[in-house]
Scaffold this motif. Structure first.
Motif, PDB file in Angstrom:
ATOM      1  N   HIS A 154       0.824  -1.203   0.000  1.00 25.41           N
ATOM      2  CA  HIS A 154       0.000   0.000   0.000  1.00 25.41           C
ATOM      3  C   HIS A 154       0.863   1.259   0.000  1.00 25.41           C
ATOM      4  O   HIS A 154       0.625   2.192  -0.781  1.00 25.41           O
ATOM      5  N   ARG A 155       1.872   1.283   0.853  1.00 25.85           N
ATOM      6  CA  ARG A 155       2.734   2.462   0.933  1.00 25.85           C
ATOM      7  C   ARG A 155       3.557   2.632  -0.343  1.00 25.85           C
ATOM      8  O   ARG A 155       3.816   3.754  -0.769  1.00 25.85           O
ATOM      9  N   GLY A 156       3.939   1.503  -0.936  1.00 30.08           N
ATOM     10  CA  GLY A 156       4.668   1.567  -2.204  1.00 30.08           C
ATOM     11  C   GLY A 156       3.820   2.213  -3.291  1.00 30.08           C
ATOM     12  O   GLY A 156       4.301   3.048  -4.072  1.00 30.08           O
ATOM     13  N   LYS A 157       2.543   1.849  -3.330  1.00 36.07           N
ATOM     14  CA  LYS A 157       1.621   2.446  -4.309  1.00 36.07           C
ATOM     15  C   LYS A 157       1.465   3.942  -4.043  1.00 36.07           C
ATOM     16  O   LYS A 157       1.457   4.755  -4.973  1.00 36.07           O
ATOM     17  N   GLN A 158       1.309   4.291  -2.760  1.00 36.79           N
ATOM     18  CA  GLN A 158       1.181   5.703  -2.400  1.00 36.79           C
ATOM     19  C   GLN A 158       2.387   6.497  -2.893  1.00 36.79           C
ATOM     20  O   GLN A 158       2.233   7.566  -3.482  1.00 36.79           O
ATOM     21  N   TYR A 159       3.576   5.960  -2.637  1.00 38.32           N
ATOM     22  CA  TYR A 159       4.818   6.626  -3.014  1.00 38.32           C
ATOM     23  C   TYR A 159       4.867   6.868  -4.521  1.00 38.32           C
ATOM     24  O   TYR A 159       5.151   7.978  -4.982  1.00 38.32           O
ATOM     25  N   LEU A 160       4.544   5.839  -5.291  1.00 36.35           N
ATOM     26  CA  LEU A 160       4.596   5.942  -6.746  1.00 36.35           C
ATOM     27  C   LEU A 160       3.548   6.917  -7.274  1.00 36.35           C
ATOM     28  O   LEU A 160       3.812   7.692  -8.198  1.00 36.35           O
ATOM     29  N   HIS A 161       2.358   6.892  -6.690  1.00 37.92           N
ATOM     30  CA  HIS A 161       1.299   7.810  -7.107  1.00 37.92           C
ATOM     31  C   HIS A 161       1.690   9.260  -6.831  1.00 37.92           C
ATOM     32  O   HIS A 161       1.431  10.152  -7.647  1.00 37.92           O
ATOM     33  N   ILE A 162       2.293   9.491  -5.661  1.00 38.99           N
ATOM     34  CA  ILE A 162       2.705  10.852  -5.303  1.00 38.99           C
ATOM     35  C   ILE A 162       3.826  11.332  -6.231  1.00 38.99           C
ATOM     36  O   ILE A 162       3.812  12.470  -6.702  1.00 38.99           O
ATOM     37  N   LYS A 163       4.784  10.448  -6.511  1.00 34.20           N
ATOM     38  CA  LYS A 163       5.871  10.793  -7.438  1.00 34.20           C
ATOM     39  C   LYS A 163       5.299  11.197  -8.796  1.00 34.20           C
ATOM     40  O   LYS A 163       5.735  12.172  -9.413  1.00 34.20           O
ATOM     41  N   LYS A 164       4.297  10.436  -9.235  1.00 35.38           N
ATOM     42  CA  LYS A 164       3.681  10.695 -10.544  1.00 35.38           C
ATOM     43  C   LYS A 164       2.970  12.042 -10.562  1.00 35.38           C
ATOM     44  O   LYS A 164       3.133  12.824 -11.509  1.00 35.38           O
TER      45      LYS A 164
END
Length: 229
Positions: free
Chosen positions: A208-218
């Motif tokens: 979940h946190r990995g997805k959050q990180y990638l979404h925020i980077k995007k």
């Protein structure tokens, strides 16, 4: 002043009733809009069974994501709403604390109020996500905020009307924060005694946190392009 609270909900059948009940008796809340974002549990059935006059409910047949759920809420809320509040479905009985971000907007202390939670009771490993969000907003706007990923926010209607659409995924709050600050609106944070369904240090939590990180980077990359930063 009319206040509408929008609650996007995905698989929150265990908490959604408490979340709704916690704000129902607040005199400052005139409307509660719940958007079920294609839940696979019985969230929809639970909400349908709630008999509250100020409650509106919409079911999305698929899981389109938080941004789309918020968009639908904005679409069906009262057109005469002066203040729009975003509230996560998993805050349960502590939802009543949302009054701490509604009142500052009502009193014109700020244009947008963001709820700042106390430190989590258990270590969730969220530090790197929060740092990315905080540092990215500061880098782009020069404003230091601690709760850039907080989903509990109160907006003056004029602010929310500036958005043609909500950013997708877990980057929705960061994307909105950048735009709002770039537009020159006043944003304040207020400490609340809210709790939510904390993400643990298990595999599911790290994914979940990995997805959050990638979404925020995007979304940050997208905003830098939009604003020429």
């Amino acid at each position: 002043m009319i206040t509408s609270v929008i609650i996007p909900a995905y698989n929150e059948s265990e908490r959604i009733v408490d979340t709704i009940n916690g704000i129902n008796d607040l005199a400052e809340v005139d409307e509660i809009v719940v958007v079920d974002d294609g839940s696979s549990d019985n969230t929809a059935q639970v909400v349908k069974s709630i008999d509250i006059e100020k409650l509106k409910f919409y079911i999305q047949t698929k899981n389109y994501g938080k941004g789309k759920a918020l968009e639908k809420g904005l679409e069906i809320m009262r057109k005469d709403a002066d203040i729009v509040v975003f509230l996560d479905a998993d805050v349960g009985k502590t939802s009543s604390e949302v009054i701490k971000i509604i009142r500052p907007v009502l009193d014109d202390e700020c244009d947008v109020a963001i709820a700042r939670f106390r430190p989590a009771s258990k270590k969730g490993g969220m530090g790197f996500v929060k740092r990315l969000a905080k540092d990215s907003v500061y880098e782009m706007t020069g404003v230091e905020l601690n709760s850039t990923i907080s989903g509990q926010r109160a907006f003056k209607r004029e602010v929310i009307d500036r958005f043609d659409f909500m950013p997708d995924g877990y980057g929705v709050e960061v994307g909105m924060t950048v735009d709002i600050l770039k537009w020159g609106y006043r944003v304040n944070e207020y400490l609340v005694d809210m709790t939510h369904n904390e993400t643990g240090r298990d595999l599911k939590g790290f994914i979940h946190r990995g997805k959050q990180y990638l979404h925020i980077k995007k979304i940050v990359k997208q905003k830098k392009k939009e604003w020429g930063d």
